[in-house]
Scaffold this active site. Structure first.
Site, short mmCIF file in Angstrom:
data_model
loop_
_atom_site.label_atom_id
_atom_site.label_comp_id
_atom_site.label_asym_id
_atom_site.label_seq_id
_atom_site.Cartn_x
_atom_site.Cartn_y
_atom_site.Cartn_z
CB CYS A 1 9.36 14.50 111.36
SG CYS A 1 8.65 15.95 110.52
CB ILE B 1 12.37 5.51 103.64
CG1 ILE B 1 11.80 5.84 102.26
CG2 ILE B 1 13.38 4.38 103.54
CD1 ILE B 1 12.83 6.25 101.21
CB THR C 1 10.00 12.82 103.21
OG1 THR C 1 10.11 13.46 104.49
CG2 THR C 1 8.55 12.60 102.88
#
Lengths: 291, 51
Positions: free
Chosen positions: A112, A165, A167
């Site tokens: 993240c 993937i 971000t």
């Protein structure tokens, strides 16, 4: 196999969309509940969008008691995305969810871009999670590092598959004030701009590991899904496209099957990895389609 | 402006606005802080109490 990207669909709010997926992936759940980052959290950009939600979720206790039983009633396969701030957090979450038969797989969100990163490496987190559960474990990786190396390390640590993937970090400025649009400054960049980034990452991870891969990043059509499969994805997930086309899963499934059929393939997955070989020329009987 | 509205009309409801991505409760992008809590305008709003 078509899934949603974690955090891009709420199966309880939109069950009719979730039903059109082969598996539903939850928004990332963390040990403690989180309000998430301060608004503004969303910005439109060229070729995609930015978000900085910051893993808003009710926390594992409320998730297990309130959300999991309702999710389990649905007919889709259920994957749970887990996230944390240390390897121990991931191990705790996996141990809590391990005994829940309604969960088909766990996705480790180790990428993240909008929250502080654990000090441990992705591989150390995978190893901690592996020791806590026997469920299939998918490590969701960032393309911002050496994908081959991270993918190999995740595999060695016991990952059953990879999700590629997440971000990538991006920033947008307000047209008038030249201040960042998002309250957090940078955010996670998603949408069509990610397609070539995702293709390169899945290509590298497939070559490095041969593991099952959920490919995602800017997919908007069956052709985009087919290309991810050709570089090595065994499943494809939809993210940003769901925000403007909730009918995308059914549409893209149809388009993908038509794309494969037009190339003479009986299943889209027959194209898995062919970009590493000689593309469609790997099938001598299909050369009439390529020559 | 909100403070002034609340002074005159403590129970006022207002139509809130925030950038919104999904519009169906999934992404938590369109939250605004009302009374110390973050509320999703897409499924809880857009018309909510002013505070």
């Amino acid at each position: 196999m078509i899934l949603n990207g974690s955090g891009c669909l709420d199966a309880l709010a939109s069950p009719e969309i979730a039903r059109t997926l082969d598996a539903f992936v939850t928004k990332t759940v963390t040990p403690q509940g989180r309000e998430g980052n301060a608004p503004v959290r969303i910005a439109e950009t060229d070729f995609g969008m930015l978000n900085s939600i910051g893993l808003a979720n009710p926390g594992i206790d409320q998730f297990v008691v309130e959300l999991l039983p309702r999710l389990a009633e649905a007919e889709f396969e259920l994957w749970v995305s887990v996230g944390g701030f240390s390897a121990g957090d991931y191990a705790e979450l996996c141990a809590r969810l391990d005994e829940r038969a309604e969960i088909a797989a766990l996705e480790l969100n180790v990428s993240c871009p909008n929250v502080a990163e654990p000090v441990e490496t992705a591989a150390e987190i995978v190893a901690a999670a592996r020791s806590a559960t026997s469920k299939p474990l998918y490590a969701k990786l960032s393309p911002s590092f050496d994908v081959s190396e991270t993918a190999r390390a995740a595999q060695a640590a016991g990952a059953d598959g990879l999700t590629l993937i997440n971000t990538i970090k991006g920033l947008a400025l307000d047209e008038r004030t030249l201040k960042p649009v998002l309250a957090s400054g940078p955010g996670g960049y998603s949408g069509p701009a990610l397609r070539p980034v995702a293709l390169a990452a899945v290509h590298a991870a497939y070559r490095a590991t041969g593991l099952p891969i959920v490919g995602l990043g800017g997919v908007e059509s069956g052709r985009h899904a087919l290309e991810l499969i050709a570089v090595g994805a065994s499943a494809v997930a939809l993210g940003t496209v769901l925000f403007r086309d909730p009918g995308a899963p059914a549409r893209i499934r149809g388009e993908l099957e038509a794309e494969a059929a037009a190339l003479g393939l009986t299943s889209p997955l027959h194209a898995r990895g062919i970009a590493h070989d000689s593309g469609l020329q790997a099938f001598p009987e299909l050369t009439k389609y390529v020559n | 402006m909100l403070a002034a509205i609340l002074r005159e009309w403590p129970t006022a409801q207002v139509a809130w606005e925030a950038p919104m991505a999904c519009g169906f409760g999934a992404c938590y992008g369109c939250v605004v802080e009302i009374g110390g809590r973050l509320r999703r305008l897409c499924i809880e709003g857009p018309v909510l109490a002013a505070a």
